[in-house]
Enzyme design. Structure first.
Site, PDB file in Angstrom:
ATOM      1  N   SER A 202      44.717  45.094  40.464  1.00  0.00           N
ATOM      2  CA  SER A 202      45.551  44.508  39.829  1.00  0.00           C
ATOM      3  C   SER A 202      47.055  45.405  39.588  1.00  0.00           C
ATOM      4  O   SER A 202      46.541  46.726  39.521  1.00  0.00           O
ATOM      5  CB  SER A 202      45.507  43.823  38.511  1.00  0.00           C
ATOM      6  OG  SER A 202      46.448  43.661  37.627  1.00  0.00           O
ATOM      7  N   ALA A 203      48.180  45.197  39.691  1.00  0.00           N
ATOM      8  CA  ALA A 203      49.258  45.919  39.346  1.00  0.00           C
ATOM      9  C   ALA A 203      49.249  46.570  37.810  1.00  0.00           C
ATOM     10  O   ALA A 203      49.764  47.482  37.503  1.00  0.00           O
ATOM     11  CB  ALA A 203      50.732  45.294  39.431  1.00  0.00           C
ATOM     12  N   CYS A 204      48.122  45.998  37.094  1.00  0.00           N
ATOM     13  CA  CYS A 204      47.965  46.384  35.524  1.00  0.00           C
ATOM     14  C   CYS A 204      47.314  47.764  35.770  1.00  0.00           C
ATOM     15  O   CYS A 204      47.091  48.631  34.635  1.00  0.00           O
ATOM     16  CB  CYS A 204      47.114  45.586  34.991  1.00  0.00           C
ATOM     17  SG  CYS A 204      47.832  44.217  34.434  1.00  0.00           S
TER      18      CYS A 204
ATOM     19  N   TYR B 250      41.980  46.243  31.008  1.00  0.00           N
ATOM     20  CA  TYR B 250      41.771  45.396  32.234  1.00  0.00           C
ATOM     21  C   TYR B 250      42.173  46.373  33.323  1.00  0.00           C
ATOM     22  O   TYR B 250      41.527  46.282  34.528  1.00  0.00           O
ATOM     23  CB  TYR B 250      42.712  44.188  32.018  1.00  0.00           C
ATOM     24  CG  TYR B 250      42.848  43.442  33.229  1.00  0.00           C
ATOM     25  CD1 TYR B 250      42.000  42.338  33.809  1.00  0.00           C
ATOM     26  CD2 TYR B 250      44.093  43.418  33.780  1.00  0.00           C
ATOM     27  CE1 TYR B 250      42.207  41.774  34.847  1.00  0.00           C
ATOM     28  CE2 TYR B 250      44.447  42.652  35.068  1.00  0.00           C
ATOM     29  CZ  TYR B 250      43.618  42.200  35.615  1.00  0.00           C
ATOM     30  OH  TYR B 250      43.628  41.260  36.640  1.00  0.00           O
TER      31      TYR B 250
HETATM   32  P1  NAD Z   1      40.651  33.038  37.799  1.00  0.00           P
HETATM   33  O1  NAD Z   1      40.406  33.428  36.423  1.00  0.00           O
HETATM   34  O2  NAD Z   1      41.251  31.833  38.005  1.00  0.00           O
HETATM   35  O3  NAD Z   1      39.500  33.379  38.706  1.00  0.00           O
HETATM   36  C1  NAD Z   1      38.526  34.341  38.370  1.00  0.00           C
HETATM   37  C2  NAD Z   1      37.229  33.565  38.642  1.00  0.00           C
HETATM   38  O4  NAD Z   1      36.031  34.350  38.375  1.00  0.00           O
HETATM   39  C3  NAD Z   1      37.052  32.487  37.416  1.00  0.00           C
HETATM   40  O5  NAD Z   1      37.024  31.060  38.148  1.00  0.00           O
HETATM   41  C4  NAD Z   1      35.914  32.905  36.547  1.00  0.00           C
HETATM   42  O6  NAD Z   1      35.157  31.813  36.089  1.00  0.00           O
HETATM   43  C5  NAD Z   1      35.005  33.473  37.753  1.00  0.00           C
HETATM   44  N1  NAD Z   1      34.078  34.644  36.942  1.00  0.00           N
HETATM   45  C6  NAD Z   1      34.438  35.212  35.929  1.00  0.00           C
HETATM   46  N2  NAD Z   1      33.252  35.875  35.590  1.00  0.00           N
HETATM   47  C7  NAD Z   1      32.461  35.540  36.221  1.00  0.00           C
HETATM   48  C8  NAD Z   1      30.826  35.805  36.589  1.00  0.00           C
HETATM   49  N3  NAD Z   1      30.244  36.546  35.305  1.00  0.00           N
HETATM   50  N4  NAD Z   1      30.192  35.292  37.242  1.00  0.00           N
HETATM   51  C9  NAD Z   1      30.763  34.059  38.306  1.00  0.00           C
HETATM   52  N5  NAD Z   1      32.222  33.898  38.073  1.00  0.00           N
HETATM   53  C10 NAD Z   1      32.802  34.640  37.225  1.00  0.00           C
HETATM   54  O7  NAD Z   1      41.612  34.263  38.204  1.00  0.00           O
HETATM   55  P2  NAD Z   1      42.733  34.309  39.470  1.00  0.00           P
HETATM   56  O8  NAD Z   1      44.023  34.561  39.143  1.00  0.00           O
HETATM   57  O9  NAD Z   1      42.183  33.547  40.532  1.00  0.00           O
HETATM   58  O10 NAD Z   1      42.450  36.067  39.947  1.00  0.00           O
HETATM   59  C11 NAD Z   1      41.496  36.382  40.794  1.00  0.00           C
HETATM   60  C12 NAD Z   1      41.251  38.014  40.961  1.00  0.00           C
HETATM   61  O11 NAD Z   1      42.707  38.295  41.167  1.00  0.00           O
HETATM   62  C13 NAD Z   1      40.756  38.573  39.613  1.00  0.00           C
HETATM   63  O12 NAD Z   1      40.057  39.633  39.824  1.00  0.00           O
HETATM   64  C14 NAD Z   1      42.184  38.985  38.868  1.00  0.00           C
HETATM   65  O13 NAD Z   1      41.959  40.217  37.981  1.00  0.00           O
HETATM   66  C15 NAD Z   1      42.893  39.674  40.223  1.00  0.00           C
HETATM   67  N6  NAD Z   1      44.293  39.404  39.802  1.00  0.00           N
HETATM   68  C16 NAD Z   1      44.934  38.264  39.593  1.00  0.00           C
HETATM   69  C17 NAD Z   1      46.268  38.326  39.296  1.00  0.00           C
HETATM   70  C18 NAD Z   1      47.056  36.790  39.148  1.00  0.00           C
HETATM   71  O14 NAD Z   1      48.274  37.019  38.717  1.00  0.00           O
HETATM   72  N7  NAD Z   1      46.431  35.889  38.856  1.00  0.00           N
HETATM   73  C19 NAD Z   1      47.018  39.261  39.104  1.00  0.00           C
HETATM   74  C20 NAD Z   1      46.378  40.543  39.459  1.00  0.00           C
HETATM   75  C21 NAD Z   1      45.132  40.511  39.549  1.00  0.00           C
END
Ligand code: NAD
Length: 341
Positions: free
Chosen positions: A122-124, A153
């Site tokens: 992530s950009a974070c 995070y």
């Molecule tokens: P999201 O929360 O919709 O999807 C993440 C999924 O991981 C969820 O469905 C959750 O149930 C699952 N999960 C969490 N813990 C788990 C576990 N112990 N076992 C099985 N599944 C588990 O988030 P997203 O927006 O789809 O993001 C996907 C990825 O991209 C993440 O790694 C997130 O950190 C990264 N990301 C997203 C963004 C954004 O803007 N959405 C930005 C930067 C990084």
């Protein structure tokens, strides 16, 4: 010669980006297994096989990787928007849950000879000190060090990036690492505390009455860029097909203030709504994707504008809000006439 069907595992396939990624892989003829704690909330999964499992558990990770998987997309993480990540209340879970998933997955990929694995950072993870000026944030890939993310995070993402890259150096795993910048679109989390700014604002605006006001956390002058989900999935697929490991930004360079974002959504809604600024968790003052590297390595850039993405997202969130509340269905929405090219 018949081409062998590729087999992919998508971890986090019940989440926002994971469920869209499953659709894209299926469209291209993959056999796909999804794994998550839950099924996708807003549509049925397109995956051929879907395991409900907790990836903090080593045996569940092992089970998900059985059956000649060619490619792994590791998106599972304990995450959310500012209301989840920046309050401090979830710090331990965020660090512990996400890092243990990554530790298990990378170790097992090596053990089970599954070499190609994508990791969503992530950009974070970018240093806070480069993101103090809202009008001039620095998020080029080479600005990551000296490290100073503003949230646990971000620290976990940085640690896990390094973990995947170390597996590449020591065990020759064919990893790909991308740093996502604020992905948004239909079927993303839009309520409940884990939603991000575009979804939260769409919801507030959908729920507000015409002539009313919505609350904005902070001054509204903090800046961000937002990438539409289809563009994100396309960039992930392109990165996976390339020889470039990353880390690389996957984001948009169309930077706006949070007030500008809110006004854009208000324009799409066709309502008259004013903004009321209140205290709240805001994260860094400025953040924008720097796409020089991804343009150079993958010739990739987003196809649509922020407004075009919001034109698709706002009506979807409004519909969700109508289902669970007393908002009357809007007879004729301006945005339905606009089509995203
Ligand atoms: P999201 O929360 O919709 O999807 C993440 C999924 O991981 C969820 O469905 C959750 O149930 C699952 N999960 C969490 N813990 C788990 C576990 N112990 N076992 C099985 N599944 C588990 O988030 P997203 O927006 O789809 O993001 C996907 C990825 O991209 C993440 O790694 C997130 O950190 C990264 N990301 C997203 C963004 C954004 O803007 N959405 C930005 C930067 C990084």
């Amino acid at each position: 010669m018949i081409k062998k069907q590729k087999r992919a595992l998508v971890c986090g396939a019940g989440g926002f980006i994971g469920s869209h990624l499953v659709k894209s892989l299926k469209k291209d003829g993959y056999w796909v297994r999804g794994v998550d704690l839950k099924y996708p909330e807003f549509s049925t999964t397109d995956a051929d096989d879907f395991l409900i499992a907790d990836l903090r558990d080593y045996d569940s990770c092992k089970k998900s990787l059985t059956g000649s998987i060619d490619e792994v997309y590791q998106l599972a993480a304990d995450m959310g928007g500012a209301g989840f990540v920046f309050t401090g209340e979830n710090d331990f879970d965020i660090m512990h849950n996400s890092s243990i998933i990554n530790l298990h997955m990378i170790k097992l990929c090596n053990k089970m000879s599954i070499s190609k694995i994508f990791y969503s950072s992530s950009a974070c993870m970018y240093p806070e000190h480069n993101q103090m000026d809202p009008l001039n944030p620095k998020c080029s890939e080479d600005s990551a060090y000296p490290a100073n993310p503003d949230s646990e995070y971000g620290w976990e993402k940085l640690f896990s990036e390094r973990l995947y890259l170390a597996a590449h150096r020591n065990y020759k795993l064919d990893v790909r690492v991308a740093r996502f910048h604020n992905i948004f679109g239909p079927e993303g989390t839009w309520t409940g505390g884990r939603e991000k700014a575009p979804a939260a604002l769409c919801r507030k605006i959908a729920e507000a009455s015409d002539g009313g006001a919505i609350e904005i956390w902070g001054s509204g002058k903090q800046t961000r860029s937002f990438l539409f989900i289809d563009d994100c999935v396309e960039a992930v697929r392109r990165l996976m097909e390339s020889d470039f490991l990353g880390p690389v930004n996957i984001g948009s360079e169309e930077m706006v203030t949070i007030d500008e974002l809110a006004k854009m959504i208000i324009g799409i809604s066709g309502k008259k709504i004013s903004l009321k600024h209140i205290d709240g968790p805001v994260g860094v003052q400025g953040r924008n994707s720097d796409n020089a590297l991804i343009k150079e390595k993958l010739s990739w850039e987003p196809r649509g504008s922020l407004r075009e993405g919001l034109v698709e997202t706002y009506p979807w969130i409004r519909k969700q809000a109508e289902k669970i509340s007393v908002i009357p269905p809007q007879k004729k929405m301006m945005e339905s006439r606009e089509v995203r090219s």
